[in-house]
Design a protein around this motif. Sequence first.
Motif, PDB file in Angstrom:
ATOM      1  N   MET A 129     -27.867  35.834 -36.604  1.00 55.63           N
ATOM      2  CA  MET A 129     -26.474  35.644 -36.947  1.00 55.63           C
ATOM      3  C   MET A 129     -25.602  36.467 -35.990  1.00 55.63           C
ATOM      4  SD  MET A 129     -24.807  35.958 -40.654  1.00 55.63           S
ATOM      5  CE  MET A 129     -23.212  35.358 -40.938  1.00 55.63           C
ATOM      6  N   VAL A 130     -24.512  35.889 -35.553  1.00 61.09           N
ATOM      7  CA  VAL A 130     -23.613  36.533 -34.599  1.00 61.09           C
ATOM      8  C   VAL A 130     -22.519  37.266 -35.368  1.00 61.09           C
ATOM      9  CG1 VAL A 130     -22.011  36.108 -32.714  1.00 61.09           C
ATOM     10  CG2 VAL A 130     -24.059  34.710 -32.924  1.00 61.09           C
ATOM     11  N   SER A 131     -22.256  38.505 -34.959  1.00 63.92           N
ATOM     12  CA  SER A 131     -21.213  39.281 -35.630  1.00 63.92           C
ATOM     13  C   SER A 131     -19.844  38.695 -35.309  1.00 63.92           C
ATOM     14  CB  SER A 131     -21.262  40.748 -35.180  1.00 63.92           C
ATOM     15  OG  SER A 131     -20.789  40.864 -33.852  1.00 63.92           O
ATOM     16  N   GLU A 132     -18.881  39.023 -36.144  1.00 65.69           N
ATOM     17  CA  GLU A 132     -17.515  38.536 -35.937  1.00 65.69           C
ATOM     18  C   GLU A 132     -16.946  39.047 -34.610  1.00 65.69           C
ATOM     19  OE1 GLU A 132     -13.177  38.778 -38.102  1.00 65.69           O
ATOM     20  OE2 GLU A 132     -14.974  38.830 -39.363  1.00 65.69           O
TER      21      GLU A 132
ATOM     22  N   ALA B 119     -18.672  39.834 -31.894  1.00 70.05           N
ATOM     23  CA  ALA B 119     -19.331  39.104 -30.810  1.00 70.05           C
ATOM     24  C   ALA B 119     -18.768  37.697 -30.693  1.00 70.05           C
ATOM     25  CB  ALA B 119     -20.838  39.061 -31.045  1.00 70.05           C
ATOM     26  N   GLU B 120     -18.514  37.076 -31.837  1.00 68.61           N
ATOM     27  CA  GLU B 120     -17.925  35.732 -31.834  1.00 68.61           C
ATOM     28  C   GLU B 120     -16.531  35.749 -31.210  1.00 68.61           C
ATOM     29  OE1 GLU B 120     -16.998  32.863 -35.424  1.00 68.61           O
ATOM     30  OE2 GLU B 120     -19.152  33.288 -35.275  1.00 68.61           O
TER      31      GLU B 120
ATOM     32  N   ARG C   1     -14.459  32.346 -23.311  1.00 66.51           N
ATOM     33  CA  ARG C   1     -14.293  30.910 -23.117  1.00 66.51           C
ATOM     34  C   ARG C   1     -12.838  30.582 -22.808  1.00 66.51           C
ATOM     35  NH1 ARG C   1     -14.257  28.354 -28.168  1.00 66.51           N
ATOM     36  NH2 ARG C   1     -12.100  28.980 -28.017  1.00 66.51           N
ATOM     37  N   ASP C   2     -11.927  31.171 -23.558  1.00 70.19           N
ATOM     38  CA  ASP C   2     -10.502  30.904 -23.347  1.00 70.19           C
ATOM     39  C   ASP C   2     -10.077  31.280 -21.938  1.00 70.19           C
ATOM     40  OD1 ASP C   2     -10.619  30.160 -25.986  1.00 70.19           O
ATOM     41  OD2 ASP C   2      -9.368  31.788 -26.725  1.00 70.19           O
ATOM     42  N   LEU C   3     -10.578  32.404 -21.428  1.00 69.14           N
ATOM     43  CA  LEU C   3     -10.256  32.812 -20.054  1.00 69.14           C
ATOM     44  C   LEU C   3     -10.847  31.839 -19.045  1.00 69.14           C
ATOM     45  CD1 LEU C   3     -10.747  36.679 -20.172  1.00 69.14           C
ATOM     46  CD2 LEU C   3      -8.610  35.433 -19.770  1.00 69.14           C
ATOM     47  N   ARG C   4     -12.033  31.332 -19.317  1.00 66.95           N
ATOM     48  CA  ARG C   4     -12.732  30.452 -18.386  1.00 66.95           C
ATOM     49  C   ARG C   4     -12.085  29.075 -18.313  1.00 66.95           C
ATOM     50  NH1 ARG C   4     -16.887  30.609 -15.367  1.00 66.95           N
ATOM     51  NH2 ARG C   4     -18.164  28.812 -14.960  1.00 66.95           N
ATOM     52  N   ILE C   5     -11.680  28.516 -19.457  1.00 69.60           N
ATOM     53  CA  ILE C   5     -11.194  27.129 -19.444  1.00 69.60           C
ATOM     54  C   ILE C   5      -9.677  27.011 -19.542  1.00 69.60           C
ATOM     55  CG2 ILE C   5     -13.382  26.309 -20.372  1.00 69.60           C
ATOM     56  CD1 ILE C   5     -12.011  25.752 -23.022  1.00 69.60           C
ATOM     57  N   GLY C   6      -8.978  28.082 -19.838  1.00 68.34           N
ATOM     58  CA  GLY C   6      -7.521  28.038 -19.895  1.00 68.34           C
ATOM     59  C   GLY C   6      -6.989  27.612 -21.252  1.00 68.34           C
ATOM     60  N   SER C   7      -5.713  27.864 -21.458  1.00 70.26           N
ATOM     61  CA  SER C   7      -5.106  27.659 -22.778  1.00 70.26           C
ATOM     62  C   SER C   7      -5.014  26.190 -23.184  1.00 70.26           C
ATOM     63  CB  SER C   7      -3.727  28.310 -22.832  1.00 70.26           C
ATOM     64  OG  SER C   7      -2.867  27.732 -21.866  1.00 70.26           O
ATOM     65  N   VAL C   8      -4.723  25.280 -22.246  1.00 72.73           N
ATOM     66  CA  VAL C   8      -4.578  23.864 -22.612  1.00 72.73           C
ATOM     67  C   VAL C   8      -5.920  23.293 -23.042  1.00 72.73           C
ATOM     68  CG1 VAL C   8      -4.037  21.554 -21.744  1.00 72.73           C
ATOM     69  CG2 VAL C   8      -2.536  23.472 -21.198  1.00 72.73           C
ATOM     70  N   LEU C   9      -6.975  23.547 -22.278  1.00 73.90           N
ATOM     71  CA  LEU C   9      -8.286  23.008 -22.646  1.00 73.90           C
ATOM     72  C   LEU C   9      -8.835  23.685 -23.896  1.00 73.90           C
ATOM     73  CD1 LEU C   9      -9.860  22.453 -19.133  1.00 73.90           C
ATOM     74  CD2 LEU C   9      -8.895  20.747 -20.676  1.00 73.90           C
ATOM     75  N   THR C  10      -8.512  24.959 -24.092  1.00 73.93           N
ATOM     76  CA  THR C  10      -8.899  25.627 -25.335  1.00 73.93           C
ATOM     77  C   THR C  10      -8.228  24.940 -26.517  1.00 73.93           C
ATOM     78  OG1 THR C  10      -9.264  27.758 -24.275  1.00 73.93           O
ATOM     79  CG2 THR C  10      -8.784  27.799 -26.624  1.00 73.93           C
ATOM     80  N   LYS C  11      -6.943  24.655 -26.402  1.00 75.64           N
ATOM     81  CA  LYS C  11      -6.210  23.974 -27.476  1.00 75.64           C
ATOM     82  C   LYS C  11      -6.813  22.600 -27.745  1.00 75.64           C
ATOM     83  CE  LYS C  11      -1.550  22.748 -28.935  1.00 75.64           C
ATOM     84  NZ  LYS C  11      -1.299  21.326 -28.776  1.00 75.64           N
TER      85      LYS C  11
END
Length: 89
Positions: free
Chosen positions: A1-4, A6-7, A14-24
């Motif tokens: 189980m992944v801790s909060e 770590a999540e 992920r948000d930094l890697r794909i950017g705000s529009v693709l995250t949305k």
Amino acid sequence: MVSEAAEDKMQADRDLRIGSVLTKACYDPIDYSVTLTTGEEIRFTEAEYLGGDFILLKGITKGPQMNWERGISVNLSQIVYAVDVPGGT
């Protein structure tokens, strides 16, 4: 189980890697557009980050081909820019 914590870190990375529009696009199905390095535009309604360098664009409404019923995986390095609600609403 992944801790909060770590999540939260995985989500921030992920948000930094794909950017705000693709995250949305991963959470809020609406109208989006990406332009590729080839100049082609793909319009879609939602996305799923596949990890690493790929994102799956789903609900294709415009693109070089229209028979991508299950979506298309795109290498992030091929995306020049992404737009949330192209044309405005």
